[in-house]
Write a protein that holds these residues in place. Structure first.
Motif, PDB file in Angstrom:
ATOM      1  N   ALA A 111       0.752  -1.249  -0.045  1.00 35.52           N
ATOM      2  CA  ALA A 111      -0.004  -0.094  -0.118  1.00 35.52           C
ATOM      3  C   ALA A 111       0.886   1.103   0.038  1.00 35.52           C
ATOM      4  O   ALA A 111       0.583   2.054  -0.481  1.00 35.52           O
ATOM      5  CB  ALA A 111      -0.796  -0.057   1.125  1.00 35.52           C
ATOM      6  N   ALA A 112       2.031   1.246   0.854  1.00 31.49           N
ATOM      7  CA  ALA A 112       2.772   2.481   0.842  1.00 31.49           C
ATOM      8  C   ALA A 112       3.708   2.563  -0.595  1.00 31.49           C
ATOM      9  O   ALA A 112       3.774   3.779  -0.718  1.00 31.49           O
ATOM     10  CB  ALA A 112       3.770   2.338   2.070  1.00 31.49           C
ATOM     11  N   THR A 114       2.669   1.734  -3.383  1.00 36.33           N
ATOM     12  CA  THR A 114       1.942   2.045  -4.490  1.00 36.33           C
ATOM     13  C   THR A 114       1.063   3.119  -4.356  1.00 36.33           C
ATOM     14  O   THR A 114       0.448   3.508  -5.365  1.00 36.33           O
ATOM     15  CB  THR A 114       0.977   0.704  -4.926  1.00 36.33           C
ATOM     16  N   GLY A 115       1.186   3.918  -3.370  1.00 40.92           N
ATOM     17  CA  GLY A 115       0.498   5.138  -3.096  1.00 40.92           C
ATOM     18  C   GLY A 115      -0.764   5.017  -2.758  1.00 40.92           C
ATOM     19  O   GLY A 115      -1.748   5.823  -3.169  1.00 40.92           O
ATOM     20  N   CYS A 116      -1.289   3.889  -2.163  1.00 42.15           N
ATOM     21  CA  CYS A 116      -2.724   3.542  -1.781  1.00 42.15           C
ATOM     22  C   CYS A 116      -3.084   4.555  -0.556  1.00 42.15           C
ATOM     23  O   CYS A 116      -2.416   4.500   0.524  1.00 42.15           O
ATOM     24  CB  CYS A 116      -3.098   2.050  -1.389  1.00 42.15           C
ATOM     25  N   ASP A 117      -4.377   4.859  -0.362  1.00 41.68           N
ATOM     26  CA  ASP A 117      -4.921   5.650   0.807  1.00 41.68           C
ATOM     27  C   ASP A 117      -5.852   4.833   1.545  1.00 41.68           C
ATOM     28  O   ASP A 117      -6.374   5.266   2.649  1.00 41.68           O
ATOM     29  CB  ASP A 117      -5.656   6.927   0.292  1.00 41.68           C
ATOM     30  N   ALA A 118      -5.880   3.487   1.094  1.00 41.58           N
ATOM     31  CA  ALA A 118      -6.781   2.546   1.845  1.00 41.58           C
ATOM     32  C   ALA A 118      -6.347   1.140   1.655  1.00 41.58           C
ATOM     33  O   ALA A 118      -5.729   0.794   0.681  1.00 41.58           O
ATOM     34  CB  ALA A 118      -8.131   2.763   1.602  1.00 41.58           C
ATOM     35  N   ILE A 119      -6.703   0.349   2.304  1.00 38.02           N
ATOM     36  CA  ILE A 119      -6.721  -1.159   2.216  1.00 38.02           C
ATOM     37  C   ILE A 119      -7.895  -1.871   2.311  1.00 38.02           C
ATOM     38  O   ILE A 119      -9.134  -1.336   2.981  1.00 38.02           O
ATOM     39  CB  ILE A 119      -5.562  -1.859   3.127  1.00 38.02           C
ATOM     40  N   VAL A 131     -10.014  -8.354  13.056  1.00 43.05           N
ATOM     41  CA  VAL A 131      -9.347  -7.501  14.002  1.00 43.05           C
ATOM     42  C   VAL A 131      -7.771  -7.898  14.082  1.00 43.05           C
ATOM     43  O   VAL A 131      -6.850  -6.951  13.934  1.00 43.05           O
ATOM     44  CB  VAL A 131      -9.543  -8.342  15.574  1.00 43.05           C
ATOM     45  N   ARG A 132      -7.238  -9.080  13.360  1.00 39.13           N
ATOM     46  CA  ARG A 132      -5.834  -9.368  13.318  1.00 39.13           C
ATOM     47  C   ARG A 132      -5.363  -8.510  12.063  1.00 39.13           C
ATOM     48  O   ARG A 132      -4.340  -7.786  12.384  1.00 39.13           O
ATOM     49  CB  ARG A 132      -6.169 -10.900  12.872  1.00 39.13           C
ATOM     50  N   PHE A 133      -6.116  -8.399  11.033  1.00 38.14           N
ATOM     51  CA  PHE A 133      -5.646  -7.500   9.704  1.00 38.14           C
ATOM     52  C   PHE A 133      -5.775  -6.291  10.334  1.00 38.14           C
ATOM     53  O   PHE A 133      -4.615  -5.358   9.925  1.00 38.14           O
ATOM     54  CB  PHE A 133      -6.964  -7.918   8.584  1.00 38.14           C
ATOM     55  N   GLU A 134      -6.579  -5.690  10.764  1.00 41.45           N
ATOM     56  CA  GLU A 134      -6.787  -4.201  11.079  1.00 41.45           C
ATOM     57  C   GLU A 134      -5.663  -3.698  12.097  1.00 41.45           C
ATOM     58  O   GLU A 134      -5.271  -2.638  12.043  1.00 41.45           O
ATOM     59  CB  GLU A 134      -8.247  -3.699  11.307  1.00 41.45           C
ATOM     60  N   LEU A 135      -5.552  -4.594  13.263  1.00 43.23           N
ATOM     61  CA  LEU A 135      -4.639  -4.231  14.317  1.00 43.23           C
ATOM     62  C   LEU A 135      -3.207  -4.125  13.721  1.00 43.23           C
ATOM     63  O   LEU A 135      -2.494  -3.160  13.914  1.00 43.23           O
ATOM     64  CB  LEU A 135      -4.754  -5.068  15.438  1.00 43.23           C
ATOM     65  N   GLY A 136      -2.868  -5.063  12.700  1.00 44.38           N
ATOM     66  CA  GLY A 136      -1.636  -4.973  11.985  1.00 44.38           C
ATOM     67  C   GLY A 136      -1.373  -3.979  11.230  1.00 44.38           C
ATOM     68  O   GLY A 136      -0.445  -3.261  10.930  1.00 44.38           O
ATOM     69  N   ALA A 137      -2.708  -3.497  10.331  1.00 39.44           N
ATOM     70  CA  ALA A 137      -2.346  -2.392   9.573  1.00 39.44           C
ATOM     71  C   ALA A 137      -2.294  -1.125  10.267  1.00 39.44           C
ATOM     72  O   ALA A 137      -1.430  -0.217   9.845  1.00 39.44           O
ATOM     73  CB  ALA A 137      -3.742  -2.231   8.846  1.00 39.44           C
ATOM     74  N   TYR A 138      -2.791  -0.904  11.228  1.00 40.86           N
ATOM     75  CA  TYR A 138      -2.885   0.391  12.147  1.00 40.86           C
ATOM     76  C   TYR A 138      -1.354   0.483  12.532  1.00 40.86           C
ATOM     77  O   TYR A 138      -0.968   1.556  13.090  1.00 40.86           O
ATOM     78  CB  TYR A 138      -3.818   0.415  13.202  1.00 40.86           C
ATOM     79  N   HIS A 139      -0.759  -0.743  12.987  1.00 37.15           N
ATOM     80  CA  HIS A 139       0.589  -0.526  13.683  1.00 37.15           C
ATOM     81  C   HIS A 139       1.479   0.035  12.473  1.00 37.15           C
ATOM     82  O   HIS A 139       2.447   0.736  12.937  1.00 37.15           O
ATOM     83  CB  HIS A 139       1.204  -2.220  13.960  1.00 37.15           C
ATOM     84  N   PHE A 140       1.571  -0.421  11.284  1.00 32.01           N
ATOM     85  CA  PHE A 140       2.300   0.038  10.418  1.00 32.01           C
ATOM     86  C   PHE A 140       1.907   1.735   9.665  1.00 32.01           C
ATOM     87  O   PHE A 140       2.735   2.588   9.190  1.00 32.01           O
ATOM     88  CB  PHE A 140       2.374  -0.724   8.986  1.00 32.01           C
ATOM     89  N   ASN A 141       0.441   2.064  10.172  1.00 34.83           N
ATOM     90  CA  ASN A 141      -0.030   3.380   9.461  1.00 34.83           C
ATOM     91  C   ASN A 141      -1.251   3.593  10.271  1.00 34.83           C
ATOM     92  O   ASN A 141      -2.424   3.142  10.020  1.00 34.83           O
ATOM     93  CB  ASN A 141      -0.241   3.287   7.847  1.00 34.83           C
ATOM     94  N   ASN A 143      -3.207   5.993  10.446  1.00 33.29           N
ATOM     95  CA  ASN A 143      -4.002   6.787   9.633  1.00 33.29           C
ATOM     96  C   ASN A 143      -4.597   5.998   8.363  1.00 33.29           C
ATOM     97  O   ASN A 143      -5.373   6.844   7.809  1.00 33.29           O
ATOM     98  CB  ASN A 143      -3.380   8.082   9.317  1.00 33.29           C
ATOM     99  N   ILE A 144      -4.332   4.868   8.111  1.00 29.52           N
ATOM    100  CA  ILE A 144      -4.754   4.202   7.042  1.00 29.52           C
ATOM    101  C   ILE A 144      -6.422   3.949   7.108  1.00 29.52           C
ATOM    102  O   ILE A 144      -6.963   3.767   8.188  1.00 29.52           O
ATOM    103  CB  ILE A 144      -4.070   2.751   6.804  1.00 29.52           C
ATOM    104  N   LYS A 145      -6.929   4.084   6.023  1.00 33.17           N
ATOM    105  CA  LYS A 145      -8.428   3.727   5.975  1.00 33.17           C
ATOM    106  C   LYS A 145      -8.666   2.291   5.516  1.00 33.17           C
ATOM    107  O   LYS A 145      -7.936   1.775   4.775  1.00 33.17           O
ATOM    108  CB  LYS A 145      -9.047   4.617   4.839  1.00 33.17           C
ATOM    109  N   VAL A 146      -9.440   1.808   6.363  1.00 27.25           N
ATOM    110  CA  VAL A 146      -9.755   0.133   6.286  1.00 27.25           C
ATOM    111  C   VAL A 146     -11.094   0.173   5.505  1.00 27.25           C
ATOM    112  O   VAL A 146     -11.997   0.535   6.150  1.00 27.25           O
ATOM    113  CB  VAL A 146      -9.477  -0.442   7.432  1.00 27.25           C
TER     114      VAL A 146
END
Length: 407
Positions: A111-112, A114-119, A131-141, A143-146
């Motif tokens: 995502a980072a 390729t310039g994505c603003d959401a996953i 929960v697992r996917f999103e907690l992991g995502a927020y660790h790396f960004n 402010n990412i939109k899920v």
């Protein structure tokens, strides 16, 4: 809601190429009017991934990532977890749970890049994986939109998904033999089965459900002995042959499956609050856990071993609930890894009709002292008279309490 959706330009989708994520891909394009980048992880699920790229291309995807993460998965996620002897609720070896943080990590890297603003992901609103996917995502960004379509759309069943796919001419690969009646998830550590008849906890599935393991009744009548070599808590060789982590696990899966090892039928407590029944096959992991505890039994100090056992349920819950990247899991991992510095040596195991038996362990770092433990003449290595004072001191509070109760 519409204005919020209009702000999404580009989405990185965790994409398997199956029915759910194929529909999600098209739904994202139509609902958010955005570009979609797909990411497919090979973590040893054993499925052919050749169909993924042409299916994504057919739906107009320009950036398609299919990454072989098998070695990283076993080396950096499975093996560290097994150093802790982690089991959730006394039985589950966390096969699905441990795969999610790696998928989230790579998805966020893509995502980072390729310039994505959401996953987006295909996990349902009832399960643990969201929960697992999103907690992991927020660790790396943070402010990412899920985007979690199962929490937004009105497609609530397989039938509605198939109708949507037909309407929009989404290519769906039909599984040979009509597919499985169960929801299945596989990786290098395990394969899971949920749904279908398993939703009745009293119902017993027939033997056709199992794909990796022989029925123990039909397993070889002759036991097989194997020797695993450990270095700092990780298996590095099987029967004297050095192997990388993924090869170790794949080999143990093959051996365990041959002997009917690693079947499990459990009802577990999901993080979101409901109970769920699942069947699991974890042949290599079952062997690995038995062997690791065996080598620790002669190389770990008593209090180290007991402390690890006390902390293990907390560590297992953190993984199950999606907190792999949390500071507390990392702190526990540092402690666990420190205990493994002397967990070196060999373990011999007997594999026989669904069971794994210890058949010997040895280590140059062993704390087992036969001169002290022997029932024969220890030639002064241990003074048995010392036990009297030890017992009296440890009994002091019990004796004091007993005297009080008799007053």
């Amino acid at each position: 809601m519409a204005s919020n959706k209009n702000t999404v330009r580009k989405v990185a989708l965790a994409y398997s190429g199956g029915l759910d994520t194929s529909v999600i891909l098209k739904w994202l394009q139509d609902t958010y009017n955005c570009e979609v980048v797909t990411f497919t992880a090979d973590i040893g699920q054993g499925e052919e991934l050749d169909h993924v790229r042409p299916k994504a291309k057919a739906l107009g995807v320009k950036e398609i990532f299919i990454d072989d993460l098998r070695e990283e998965f076993v080396r950096d996620f499975v093996f560290p977890m097994f150093r802790a002897n982690a089991i959730y609720e006394g039985e589950y070896l966390l096969g699905t749970s441990i795969a999610r943080p790696l998928i989230a990590k790579r998805l966020m890297e893509i995502a980072a890049a390729t310039g994505c603003d959401a996953i987006a992901h295909g996990a349902t609103g009832k399960g643990n994986d969201q929960v697992r996917f999103e907690l992991g995502a927020y660790h790396f960004n943070p402010n990412i939109k899920v985007i979690a379509p199962w929490r937004e759309w009105d497609l609530t069943s397989r039938e509605t998904l198939l109708a949507y796919a037909a309407k929009h001419k989404i290519p769906i690969t039909k599984k040979k033999g009509g597919g499985s009646p169960y929801s299945m998830d596989a990786n290098a550590l395990h394969i899971s089965y949920e749904g279908g008849g398993l939703e009745d906890p009293w119902w017993v599935p027939d033997d056709s459900i199992w794909r990796w393991t022989k029925n123990p009744e039909d397993a070889p009548a002759t036991p097989e002995y194997i020797t695993l070599k450990f270095e700092k808590g990780d298996v590095v060789a099987i029967n004297g042959k050095r192997m990388k982590p993924y090869k170790v696990l794949a080999t143990l899966n093959e051996l365990g499956g041959k002997h009917g090892i690693g079947r499990l039928d459990i009802v577990e407590n999901r993080y979101v609050g409901m109970k769920s029944r699942g069947c699991y096959e974890t042949p290599g992991g079952t062997i690995l856990l038995k062997a690791h505890r065996a080598i620790e039994s002669i190389t770990l100090d008593r209090e180290q071993a007991h402390l690890k056992d006390e902390l293990m349920p907390k560590y297992a819950s953190l993984i199950y609930n999606g907190y792999w990247f949390s500071p507390e899991r990392r702190a526990l991992q540092a402690l666990i890894d420190d205990t493994q510095q002397k967990v070196n040596g060999e373990v011999r195991l007997k594999l026989y009709k669904g069971n794994v038996y210890n058949a010997g362990r040895r280590s140059k770092d062993s704390l087992f002292d036969a001169r002290v433990a022997t029932f024969e003449d220890d030639k002064g290595a241990y003074n048995q008279k010392d036990a009297e004072g030890f017992i009296r001191l440890n009994a002091l509070r019990l004796r004091t309490g007993a005297k009080r109760d008799r007053r």
